[in-house]
Design an enzyme around this catalytic site. Sequence first.
Site, mmCIF file in Angstrom:
data_model
loop_
_atom_site.group_PDB
_atom_site.id
_atom_site.type_symbol
_atom_site.label_atom_id
_atom_site.label_comp_id
_atom_site.label_asym_id
_atom_site.label_seq_id
_atom_site.Cartn_x
_atom_site.Cartn_y
_atom_site.Cartn_z
ATOM 1 N N CYS A 169 0.791 -1.230 0.000
ATOM 2 C CA CYS A 169 0.000 0.000 0.000
ATOM 3 C C CYS A 169 0.833 1.295 0.000
ATOM 4 O O CYS A 169 1.366 1.658 -1.025
ATOM 5 C CB CYS A 169 -0.986 -0.049 1.165
ATOM 6 N N ARG A 200 -12.553 6.115 -0.626
ATOM 7 C CA ARG A 200 -11.628 5.051 -0.252
ATOM 8 C C ARG A 200 -12.110 3.723 -0.826
ATOM 9 O O ARG A 200 -13.313 3.454 -0.885
ATOM 10 C CB ARG A 200 -11.506 4.952 1.266
ATOM 11 N N HIS A 250 -3.406 -5.679 2.274
ATOM 12 C CA HIS A 250 -3.078 -5.877 3.681
ATOM 13 C C HIS A 250 -3.687 -7.221 4.066
ATOM 14 O O HIS A 250 -4.068 -8.005 3.221
ATOM 15 C CB HIS A 250 -3.723 -4.786 4.537
HETATM 16 N N1 GLN Z 1 -2.299 6.930 2.143
HETATM 17 C C1 GLN Z 1 -2.423 6.009 1.109
HETATM 18 C C2 GLN Z 1 -3.821 5.896 0.518
HETATM 19 O O1 GLN Z 1 -4.829 5.994 1.205
HETATM 20 C C3 GLN Z 1 -1.938 4.670 1.626
HETATM 21 C C4 GLN Z 1 -2.900 3.970 2.529
HETATM 22 C C5 GLN Z 1 -2.370 2.673 3.083
HETATM 23 O O2 GLN Z 1 -1.170 2.446 3.115
HETATM 24 N N2 GLN Z 1 -3.266 1.835 3.574
HETATM 25 O O3 GLN Z 1 -3.894 5.713 -0.654
#
Ligand code: GLN
EC number: 6.3.5.13
Length: 255
Positions: free
Chosen positions: A110, A144, A207
């Site tokens: 990520c 998101r 993840h």
């Molecule tokens: N900040 C980044 C995003 O939201 C990475 C998020 C993360 O590592 N889970 O795209």
Amino acid sequence: MSTVGTRLYEHTTEAPARGRLRLVQLYPRDMNIYGDWGNTLVLARRAQWHGYDVELSSYDVGDELPSHVDLLVGGGGQDSGQERIKEDLARSGPTLRAWAADGVPVLAICGLYQLLGHRFLTGEGSQIPGIGLIDAETRAGQSRLIGNITLATEDFGDVVGYENHSGLTTLGPGARPLGTVRVGDGNNGRDGTEGARVHHVIGTYLHGSLLPKNPVVADWLLARAVEHAGGTWEPEPLDDTWAHNARAVAVSRPR
Ligand code: GLN
């Protein structure tokens, strides 16, 4: 004063070891969320089960990189964590790129995956430069992308995990995807790709942690690490029943 990371862990097998692996976790202080540390634990533990000694250290902002490494792991982080590591990453970038070109396996999840690319354009309109190890670019999206995700991959079969990101990543011609999304959004929710591969580097949004549920990927990384250390990969047959059960549950869960 800078230090060569922090020695977190050292394991020496009782039987004569098949080799010794030096694992480094990148930026655990700032980039280590949603259980990403579990990836490092799986690599260390499976290496031992397969008969290899393990030396695990961390590398954080201001540390000195070790002179030799066989396997690099890095996790996700908020935009603020990415901001905190960006200058240090620019400093360590040339070494990381040289190691990757030399065949050192890398797993980046990520937020660190985004910064192995060329750049991340945040929702605030700022630009966090990446190190260009992966031919990819990321822009913050409007929402998101969250939930369980399953990929079809060429080398690892189906890979399962959990994604939570706003960044939308587009691969350039120098990177190939880790897989094709079966369920979920992946790199950008549009082109069906997830993650990226170049050399022995895997970048991915998964993840979960990723590796406890995907032992095939863990062993692939370890095999490349053993080869990098000059050894021969001679794995033990391991009982992965728990991993398979965890995969089955993750796949059956609604997004
Ligand atoms: N900040 C980044 C995003 O939201 C990475 C998020 C993360 O590592 N889970 O795209």
